[in-house]
Design a protein around this motif. Structure first.
Motif, PDB file in Angstrom:
ATOM      1  N   ILE A 275     104.134 -13.549  81.195  1.00 22.82           N
ATOM      2  CA  ILE A 275     104.245 -12.093  81.026  1.00 22.82           C
ATOM      3  C   ILE A 275     105.188 -11.555  82.086  1.00 22.82           C
ATOM      4  O   ILE A 275     105.054 -11.877  83.268  1.00 22.82           O
ATOM      5  N   ILE A 276     106.135 -10.732  81.669  1.00 22.02           N
ATOM      6  CA  ILE A 276     106.974  -9.991  82.608  1.00 22.02           C
ATOM      7  C   ILE A 276     107.000  -8.545  82.145  1.00 22.02           C
ATOM      8  O   ILE A 276     107.287  -8.255  80.995  1.00 22.02           O
ATOM      9  N   SER A 277     106.648  -7.646  83.041  1.00 18.96           N
ATOM     10  CA  SER A 277     106.578  -6.214  82.724  1.00 18.96           C
ATOM     11  C   SER A 277     107.581  -5.472  83.588  1.00 18.96           C
ATOM     12  O   SER A 277     107.557  -5.583  84.816  1.00 18.96           O
ATOM     13  N   LEU A 278     108.466  -4.721  82.950  1.00 18.67           N
ATOM     14  CA  LEU A 278     109.488  -3.949  83.648  1.00 18.67           C
ATOM     15  C   LEU A 278     109.206  -2.474  83.399  1.00 18.67           C
ATOM     16  O   LEU A 278     109.437  -1.952  82.307  1.00 18.67           O
ATOM     17  N   ASN A 279     108.679  -1.799  84.411  1.00 20.76           N
ATOM     18  CA  ASN A 279     108.267  -0.404  84.294  1.00 20.76           C
ATOM     19  C   ASN A 279     109.223   0.471  85.095  1.00 20.76           C
ATOM     20  O   ASN A 279     109.364   0.305  86.301  1.00 20.76           O
ATOM     21  N   ARG A 280     109.903   1.390  84.413  1.00 21.90           N
ATOM     22  CA  ARG A 280     110.870   2.298  85.035  1.00 21.90           C
ATOM     23  C   ARG A 280     111.972   1.523  85.758  1.00 21.90           C
ATOM     24  O   ARG A 280     112.426   1.913  86.823  1.00 21.90           O
ATOM     25  N   CYS A 281     112.369   0.427  85.181  1.00 24.21           N
ATOM     26  CA  CYS A 281     113.483  -0.358  85.711  1.00 24.21           C
ATOM     27  C   CYS A 281     114.757   0.015  84.974  1.00 24.21           C
ATOM     28  O   CYS A 281     114.747   0.767  84.001  1.00 24.21           O
ATOM     29  N   SER A 282     115.882  -0.548  85.424  1.00 22.33           N
ATOM     30  CA  SER A 282     117.155  -0.172  84.828  1.00 22.33           C
ATOM     31  C   SER A 282     118.126  -1.336  84.912  1.00 22.33           C
ATOM     32  O   SER A 282     118.045  -2.185  85.811  1.00 22.33           O
ATOM     33  N   SER A 283     119.065  -1.354  83.968  1.00 26.46           N
ATOM     34  CA  SER A 283     120.143  -2.333  83.970  1.00 26.46           C
ATOM     35  C   SER A 283     121.091  -1.970  82.842  1.00 26.46           C
ATOM     36  O   SER A 283     120.821  -1.063  82.037  1.00 26.46           O
ATOM     37  N   SER A 284     122.189  -2.672  82.779  1.00 24.04           N
ATOM     38  CA  SER A 284     123.055  -2.545  81.608  1.00 24.04           C
ATOM     39  C   SER A 284     122.438  -3.334  80.466  1.00 24.04           C
ATOM     40  O   SER A 284     121.600  -4.213  80.672  1.00 24.04           O
TER      41      SER A 284
END
Length: 1839
Positions: free
Chosen positions: A1228-1237
């Motif tokens: 499981i990988i959770s990205l909360n309020r992250c950013s990228s192209s």
């Protein structure tokens, strides 16, 4: 050419490298020593200056530069004979700070070894060109630079940038360092000169070569230097360096590639210089030799060719045939090879083509960016190049640089205190300790010049971009325009023109892009790319002019992806007081106090008026200002300009703001009048209008202007349209105002239309007119002016209030009362300081306008050092007038005597909330012991929540504090440990969370103090160990030895330590804290601390600490050995990377230790990482990690080593690249309020897919950008990611973009129906496989478990939100439309139609087109045969959309109880054909409770139980309690239930309850939120509370006291009646079985059964006649009784029903839906239905039905009562006439109706915040008591 590895193997080069490496090691060791000694040198210099010159050490100067303080002398290294360039611009002068800088200059010379000793006045010796005198007081390194050589060190502004040679120079040239070395440095040959020679030998070694003997000798010299250090603090570092040098000499030191690179980097310049010199010297020789050699070789070659020619020709002829044969034989092979290589060649060509295309795209993009940059510069330069020098002089337009005057700008702390001197450089604004500030706030009062300063900044940026050589003006401050050159783009936003906009990007588009380009769409995308990839400066002007349209945020929203943007925001000070602006949002806070040189600006303005003698006129004006005491207005450029203009017109002022504004209006309206036509007021409306001569004829215009000004200010509109203005003014009045200049109009452009906007000349003028509007009709309609004024915040209307004080003090007094009636939360001193400053300013304005009877209201008083003497006098007057209404009192100065303070405490005993008393000379009392009166006073302050004492020597045995205290702060106090223990114990008994803070305090533990307190009993001291303190948080800043003796064995549960200095004592104390659960350590060096914590620890937070990776690793392993889960948070910790000597050993330790480690019980959270952190985490067997705001480039270095990592959670993190590998076990990988192209995100998904097993990737609030290169990517080349389960939440557009680059394997969609949502398409595909061919809608009547669980979840969420304290994100996952649904959608196949008809009454027919619409908010139940389970499982595994709310029933002929766990929020269950309805009930209930489980888990992850905020704690406890009881009443499988934190109660609490209930006046007790709630009769509250306190304190029980009054439910005269107005209710019926008992006065004579009616006893007693009570229903008499018992709390009475009426009695009860069911009593085995949160109802005479929810069970002296709350806010559970109704509850399956209690009364609390509470007497316990009274058994009727 051989690489460096080949070269370094040469013995000579290796010898040289070892010497160079030794210099680096020595330099690194000496660097820290020199940095420390430099600070000590500065301290020594200041102490000498204090003795010689009397200048205090806290005096600093930042205004002098070096030439100003250094005399011009040819002997100085920087001065030459003749014209001295060093002193050309700046001449020598004295330092304005009492010659401080001149004295420092003198002491620098005195410490130089080679000064001119014969001439004491000489300044020879130091290298003055290296240093900057303005930084001497702030940066001691600038002093150290005076001891460096002249060449090469001018630009070395940081000690870290110095080389080995420079460090030796500083030590040798500065005599101060003699104290650190054993050798005598005055000798010609010493350790420093020898080390200096080593440096020269290494730098100038020919060909970078040294023999082994030479390198060994060099290393020995450096070892001697390090061994010569004699200071004890340097021994360890020196020994470490010596060991490394010894290993280097012996060849045993491990040298890495990085070490080689760093060593060559240090000597890079020297090597380059040597190469250049060698090439220059040998160039001509080499060229000549090369030419000669070439000519000689050429002739020989020609001869050889001629001689060999004939032989070659013969050989060619002989070999020709052989060659031809070979060619023919190889031709076929070549053709085959060509065919094989063709595909590779084509692929290569295609790649080259793509590269060419990318190059063209990049070239096009660069051209576009260049054009945009040029257009932006032109736009800004046009906008700001020429501006009026004053709003009053619109015709005088000049460039800003012609009249810009240096501003007085200073750094201030976040509590408003000035730190440091004036700023003179842009660098000082944008940087702090070489770190770029991202969020900068420039605050200043109106008219101080904030907008002018930002305009100058923008023009400087434009100028350096256009003409770099011409930028900057050294004659004024802020000339370092090179600092601005770092910003590629600058954007300016004027917030007053951004109405309706919320984000910074939207504002830039509106104010810049739309004005630069007619069609801005293309440039919008370009703008987004620039903001996210380039270093930009965004200037936001006038934050106080903006308000959020949705009223949610206090500052415009700045996207998290704009990480390269620096934001400079200007604002008035009040705006930053907003609680929504967290301190973490502010990197740098500076204040513009005005202009530094007012006279200069005066002269410039007078020049604009073409005065022939500006110097003379300027002096006259300044004399006028001094005479009239108007100097306080000169700091404001706007008011200064106004004063100059009015003075130039001959108008004389007296210092009143109202006078200034009136004269300004008079000056402006003069433009629309004949100057010779003057009309004066005979009776002016206010005193300030008295001398005006042009306002009399325009008062009609002024009145409507004032009305418009007020309403626009009330609506927070500073810019408005003509249409809006026409609501208040006629068009001719508007034109007059525009011509006068009171209003200004400007043209605005948008993409659609051009329009005009109007605003007042300045906001201060609008504020004056608003005050005028409020005051002008106050006598006629005061309330009409005050009521709307209440809607204006005190922060937004300071100047309105000040002007109002000058106009009408009576109205202003009323307004001040309104403002001070607001409930202000005292959490920032600046909040009540703002109110205090406003009222003082209003007081001064009232006096200036000669107002009488000034009685302004003020509740918060702060007498600190920042209040001037003049304002202090006014504040004392205000305090005297408001002595009985003081809310906050801060006494940091001696302004009041003891009697005055006591008098205020007496008068304001019910009002004081915040009290701070500092020890002041003459205050009247010196410590708590000597002031018995103060000790008596404190408990009387019944509402005081914050108490702080500073600098007190406390000798009292104890201190009495009120129960309302929430924060107790001690600063720089001295006290005994016994006294502190008594304080902590008292705080523990208050019953609510309290924080005790000790800052820089000293605890006396001497033998003498112990003897003084020898009478303290052993039992009291024993409480230190035995007493449990869960509600007290202890915070210690700046520890002392005595505090640890106090802490040892203390039963504290929450402890915070900051800036620890006593390391050993800390280590000894921590293991003794056996009850410690939460421990926080802040700003502490932990390099050598081996911390051991007790097993009780649950949470550890390390914030801003410094440690090594090995130390952190050891700590984490220690925490992992706990026998329970421990949360460890690392916040902004500086983990320093290991050096080269320990790196390998550390790696070995990690790998060996981690092989068998088990750290599954450790939860690690990282916030704001550091490079060394991940060195500690390498190879550790974590299963779960959480990161917040981290650098992914650092994470990537260790991520692949975490081979056991299963779950990874990242928050607020930017992915700049995808150059990292995930652990192989990641699930499981959770990205909360992250950013990228989007490119990086796709690469991330590809790498997840490459793991080869199912992985869940959650993208929540993901901020993504679409790069230009990404738009050109081919759509066909993708990697299969079918094993990646992507869940996207609240990320608009992301799914569509990912679909555009994905195959159908990645995201299951179909291209055949693009108009249908993807989840519907997926669902249709599944339905086709399952054979679904019909659908219908089913109501919730037959699904009681589902409807009941929905209602419970709604109520739990509603109660949690009502109590507040939780982040809204906790509730984000709850699908409210699903929970609120009134029906469900059922899908099935025709073959099951018969089974469904048997289970469900009606199965309507629906056409197939129902499948293409989405049933939003309705649960979906799919019913199919068990044989089709495979299709369901495949669909769940492949689905990528959010399909929460879908459940599957798999039918089989027989029962199958096999449990199927939910996957991706989808539930599946087996069911028998005969049990469809019950199974549907079960599975839908599980679906709802799954949302409750997610809510619990989110709360557990975001909060700890008993966190610092009491609101949060109370909400969490309430939520956990209700959830636990809800699960207890449900039939949810245990494995689907969350682990809910327990709310502990002491084991002996039941015995305490029994003891408390014996106290007369206690109505009842109940256990709630981990505490004991005691309801006390209102009539004797104080006495009863003291008795209860005595019991609970002794038994260590946390207690809440409720002041209540119990009344029976309704008034006298109630009677049971159905047809007329009802007064009480027939509750129900029961069966009474008589038991023969001759002594029973109530019982019957025979053993028979009888039907009895149940009514409220208190109603029967009221309506009884001669002890007889008859019960009537309508007109019919159905029963009576002569036996009314005398137990008051047993408020239930059985009445025999006449035999002839029995057959007419319906003995059933009703559900809340009206369905009749027989009731069931609740016994002990079903007591869960009496727990908090149970939904109950009544059917009463007035409530049909009444809906409620159980609050809890209350113990009373007569048994048990149950308390009920309203289920729906605003809808009462019971009304008049419901007394006696039976309280019922239906079980979740709708199968059993429980009769719980009889409603008897209300419990009325004195607390204004208390909700409605209803009381019922439990039936089970009541029947048991009635059995004893009536010698009968009672039971409910059954079938």
């Amino acid at each position: 050419m051989a690489d460096y590895k080949d070269i370094i193997r040469k013995p000579e080069t290796l010898g040289w490298f070892k010497a160079a490496m030794a210099m680096k090691i020595t330099r690194d060791c000496l660097l820290d020593i020199v940095k420390q000694a430099t600070h000590e040198l500065y301290d020594k210099i200041r102490k000498v200056i204090k003795i010689k010159d009397g200048i205090q050490e806290d005096v600093v100067c930042s205004q002098c530069n070096t030439p100003k303080v250094l005399p011009c002398d040819a002997n100085n290294k920087c001065c030459n004979y003749g014209t001295c360039e060093f002193h050309t611009i700046h001449k020598q002068q004295s330092c304005p700070k009492a010659n401080l800088c001149n004295a420092i200059c003198r002491e620098i010379v005195a410490n130089h070894r080679f000064r001119n000793r014969s001439k004491k006045q000489s300044f020879k010796g130091p290298t003055w060109v290296n240093t900057d005198a303005c930084k001497w007081c702030n940066d001691p390194w600038q002093i150290a630079k005076c001891y460096l050589s002249k060449e090469g060190y001018t630009d070395v502004n940081l000690a870290e940038d110095i080389d080995f040679n420079g460090i030796v120079y500083v030590i040798y040239n500065c005599e101060f360092f003699q104290a650190y070395l054993k050798d005598n440095l005055d000798r010609s040959r010493n350790v420093c000169t020898k080390a200096r020679d080593v440096g020269r030998e290494v730098r100038h070694a020919p060909s970078n070569s040294m023999t082994s003997q030479e390198s060994d000798r060099a290393i020995d010299t450096l070892v001697a230097l390090l061994q010569n250090l004699k200071h004890v603090n340097h021994q360890f570092a020196a020994k470490t360096a010596v060991d490394m040098l010894t290993q280097l000499k012996n060849g045993t030191l491990a040298i890495t590639t990085e070490d080689v690179a760093n060593t060559f980097e240090l000597l890079k310049e020297n090597i380059i210089a040597k190469i250049k010199d060698a090439l220059e010297k040998e160039k001509d020789t080499l060229v000549k030799e090369m030419v000669d050699a070439f000519n000689e070789k050429l002739s020989k070659v020609l001869e050889t060719i001629q001689r060999k020619g004939d032989d070659v020709l013969k050989t060619v002829d002989g070999k020709r045939d052989d060659v031809l044969d070979t060619i023919d034989g190889k031709r076929n092979d070549v053709l085959d090879t060509i065919d094989g290589k063709r595909d590779d060649a084509l692929e290569t060509i295609r790649k080259q083509k793509d590269e060419v295309q990318n190059y063209k795209d990049n070239a096009t993009m660069n051209s576009t960016l260049t054009a945009f940059h040029e257009d932006l510069v032109t736009h800004l330069q046009t906008k700001f190049q020429n501006v009026p020098i004053s709003p009053l002089l619109q015709s005088h337009v000049k460039p800003i640089k012609d009249f810009f005057v240096s501003p007085d700008i200073r750094h201030i702390s976040k509590d408003g205190r000035t730190t440091g001197g004036m700023l003179h450089k842009y660098k000082d604004i944008f940087y702090k300790s070489r770190k770029l500030n991202r969020r900068i706030y420039l605050q200043g009062d109106p008219g101080k010049g904030k907008s002018t300063f930002t305009a100058k900044l923008i023009l400087d940026w434009c100028q350096i971009k256009l003409s770099p050589m011409e930028a900057g003006n050294p004659d004024i401050d802020f000339d370092d325009v090179e600092t601005l050159q770092e910003f590629k783009y600058v954007f300016h936003i004027a917030l007053r023109y951004t109405a309706g906009l919320r984000t910074v990007v939207e504002m830039i588009k509106s104010q810049i892009i739309d004005q630069m380009y007619p069609d801005g769409e293309r440039n919008y995308r370009l703008l987004n790319l620039i903001l996210k990839t380039e270093k930009c400066l965004v200037v936001i002007d006038a934050l106080d002019d903006w308000a959020d349209p949705k009223k949610e945020i206090a500052i415009p929203f700045i996207e998290t992806t704009l990480i390269r943007c620096v934001v400079l925001t200007t604002t008035r000070p009040y705006k930053l007081v907003d609680q929504r602006i967290d301190d973490s949002y502010i990197d740098s806070l500076i204040e513009l106090k005005g202009i530094a040189d007012p006279a200069k600006l005066v002269k410039l303005i007078l020049n604009c008026n073409k005065n022939p003698q500006p110097d003379i006129v300027t002096k006259k004006f300044m004399d006028y200002v001094s005479e009239r005491r108007l100097g306080k207005y000169l700091e404001s450029p706007m008011l200064l300009t106004l004063l100059v203009c009015l003075w130039n017109e001959g108008i004389i002022l007296n210092g009143s703001l109202c006078d200034i504004q009136c004269n300004l209006l008079d000056y402006l309206f003069k433009k629309v009048h004949d100057p010779d036509h003057r009309t004066y007021f005979q009776t002016p409306p206010f005193r300030c209008f008295d001398k005006t001569c042009y306002l009399h004829d325009v008062m009609d215009v002024l009145d409507v202007l004032a009305e418009a000004a007020f309403h626009f200010l009330y609506e927070n509109k500073l810019v408005f349209t003509e249409r809006e203005l026409c609501k208040y003014m006629k068009r001719d009045q508007i034109q007059v105002s525009l011509r006068a200049g009171v209003l200004t109009e400007r043209r605005c452009f948008s993409k659609a239309v051009a329009y005009s906007s109007i605003s007042f000349l300045h906001k201060t003028l609008q504020e004056f007119l608003s005050a005028y509007y409020i005051a002008k009709d106050s006598k006629k309609q005061p309330s009409d002016r005050i009521v709307p004024y209440r809607c204006l915040s005190v922060n937004h209307t300071e100047l309105v209030f000040v002007h109002l004080c000058g106009l009408d003090i009576v109205t202003a007094t009323t307004v001040s009362c309104e403002f001070n009636s607001e409930k202000v939360k005292v959490c920032r001193a600046s909040m009540f300081n703002q109110s205090q400053t406003m009222v003082i300013s209003g007081y001064n304005e009232a006096e200036a306008n000669q107002q009488c009877n000034i009685n302004l209201h003020l509740k918060d008083f702060n007498f600190d050092e920042y209040v001037s003497d003049h304002d202090t006098d006014k504040l004392k007057m205000l305090l005297s007038n408001n002595a009985s209404n003081v809310r906050s009192l801060v006494l940091d100065r001696y302004v009041l005597n003891a009697n005055d303070i006591f008098n205020i405490m007496i008068l304001s005993a019910q009002c004081i909330v915040h009290l701070k008393i500092s020890k002041c000379i003459g205050l009247g009392f010196k410590d708590l012991n000597n002031s018995a009166q103060l000790s008596k006073m404190l408990p009387t302050l019944v509402n005081m929540s914050d108490f702080e004492i500073n600098e007190w020597d406390i000798k009292a045995r104890e201190v009495s504090l009120p129960d309302s205290i929430r924060s107790f702060v001690l600063v720089s106090c001295h006290f005994q440990s016994h006294w502190l223990l008594s304080v902590i114990l008292k705080l523990s008994n208050i019953g609510q969370h309290v924080q005790c803070t000790l800052h820089d305090c000293v605890v006396d533990t001497s033998e003498e103090s112990q003897q003084i307190y020898s009478r303290t009993s052993d039992s009291e001291l024993g409480l230190k160990q035995a007493f449990d303190m869960p509600i007290v948080s202890l915070k210690i800043c700046q520890d002392s030895p005595g505090l640890y003796e106090f802490l040892r064995d203390l039963g504290i549960q929450r402890l915070e330590l900051e800036s620890v200095h006593n390391d050993e004592l800390l280590l000894q104390t921590l293991p003794s804290l056996t009850k410690l659960k939460t421990f926080t350590l802040i700003r502490t060096q932990l390099e050598s601390l081996n911390i051991k914590l007790h097993q009780s620890l649950e949470s550890l937070c390390l914030r801003w600490i410094s440690c090594s990776p090995i130390w952190l690793y050891t700590l984490l392993m220690h925490l992992s050995n706990m026998d329970h889960v421990v949360r460890c948070t690392l916040e902004a910790c500086d983990v320093k990377p290991s050096d080269i000597t320990s790196r390998d050993n550390t790696q070995v330790l990690y790998s060996d230790s981690n092989q068998n480690a088990d750290i599954t019980s450790l939860e690690l959270i990282v916030v704001n990482d550091s490079p060394g952190l991940y060195e500690a985490l390498r190879h550790m067997p974590f299963r779960t990690l959480t990161f917040t705001s981290v650098n992914m480039a650092l994470v990537s270095k260790s991520l692949h080593t975490l081979t056991t990592l299963r779950e990874m959670y990242l928050h607020d993190t930017n992915f700049n690249s995808s150059d990292f590998n995930f652990p192989s076990c990641l699930e499981i990988i959770s990205l909360n309020r992250c950013s990228s192209s989007l490119t990086v995100l796709k690469s991330l998904l590809d790498k997840l897919s490459a793991l080869g097993h199912p992985v869940r990737c959650e993208l929540k609030y993901y901020d993504w950008t679409l790069s230009e290169a990404f738009e050109q990517m081919a759509m066909s080349a993708t990697i299969s990611q079918s094993n990646v389960d992507v869940v996207i939440e609240d990320s608009p557009g992301l799914y569509n973009e990912l679909f555009g680059i994905s195959t159908t394997e990645i995201y299951t969609r179909t291209n055949e129906r693009p108009d249908v949502p993807a989840n519907i398409v997926e669902r249709d595909e599944l339905f086709g496989k399952l054979g679904i061919d019909f659908q219908f809608e089913c109501g919730l009547g037959g699904l009681p478990a589902f409807s009941h669980s929905c209602a419970e979840l709604q109520k739990i969420v509603e109660r949690a939100k009502a109590k507040c304290g939780l982040d809204e994100r906790v509730f984000e996952h709850i699908d409210y439309t699903l929970v609120n649904s009134k029906s469900i959608q059922i899908y099935s196949e025709t073959s099951l139609l018969q089974e469904l008809k048997e289970a469900i009454d009606v199965v309507p027919t629906v056409t197939n087109d129902c499948f293409i619409k989405e049933f939003v908010g309705q649960p979906i139940l799919v019913i199919v045969r068990k044989e089709k389970q495979r299709f369901v499982e495949e669909w769940i595994g492949a689905s990528r959309e959010n399909n929460a709310g879908i459940c599957f029933l798999l039918l089989a002929p027989g029962e199958d109880n096999t449990y199927i766990p939910p996957r991706r929020n989808i539930f599946v269950k087996y069911s028998a054909d005969s049990n469809i309805k019950a199974s549907a009930n079960d599975i839908l209930e599980r679906m709802v409770f799954f949302m409750l489980k997610q809510l619990i888990e989110r709360c557990k992850s975001m909060y700890d139980i008993l966190e610092d905020t009491s609101d949060t704690t109370e909400t969490l406890v309430e939520l956990y309690t209700c959830a636990k009881h809800a699960y207890g009443r449900s039939e949810i499988p245990f494995r689907e239930q969350p682990c809910i934190p327990e709310i502990p109660y002491p084991d002996h609490i039941d015995s305490v309850i029994a003891e408390v209930l014996n106290v007369k006046g206690v109505f009842g007790c109940s256990k709630t939120r981990g505490k004991l709630e005691v309801c006390i009769d209102d009539n004797d509250y104080k006495n009863v509370q003291e008795q209860v306190k005595h019991i609970t304190i002794q038994r260590n029980i946390k207690t809440i006291y409720e002041r209540c009054k119990f009344t029976f439910f309704f008034s006298a005269g109630d009677k049971i009646c159905s047809g007329t107005p009802s007064r009480s209710t027939l509750g129900g019926f029961a069966v009474r079985t008589y038991v023969s008992n001759p002594q029973d006065k109530y019982g019957a004579c025979s053993n028979t059964k009888k039907l009895v009616a149940l009514v409220a006893r208190h109603a029967a007693r009221i309506d009884s006649v001669e002890s007889r009570f008859e019960i009537r229903v309508g007109d019919k008499l159905i029963g009576s009784t002569d036996s009314i018992h005398n137990e008051p709390m047993l408020d239930i009475l059985p009445i025999d029903v006449y035999d002839e009426c029995v057959k007419h009695c319906d003995t059933r009860f009703r559900t809340e839906d009206g369905k009749s069911m027989f009731g069931t009593l609740i016994g002990l085995e079903k007591r869960d239905y009496l727990t908090k949160g149970t939904l109950v109802h009544i059917w009463g005479a007035a409530s049909s039905p009444g809906l409620g929810i159980i609050e809890g069970i209350m113990d009373v002296s007569g048994g048990l009562l149950i308390t009920i709350q309203d289920r729906i806010t605003g809808c009462p559970f019971a009304n008049k006439g419901d007394s006696g109704a039976i309280i019922c509850a239906l079980d979740a399956r709708g199968q059993t109706l429980y009769a719980i209690a009889m409603l008897i009364g209300t419990l009325q609390s004195r607390s204004s915040e208390s909700h409605s509470r209803y009381v019922g007497v439990l039936l089970e316990e009541s029947f048991q008591k009635l059995a004893l009274i009536y010698s009968s058994e009672f039971r409910l009727c059954c079938e």
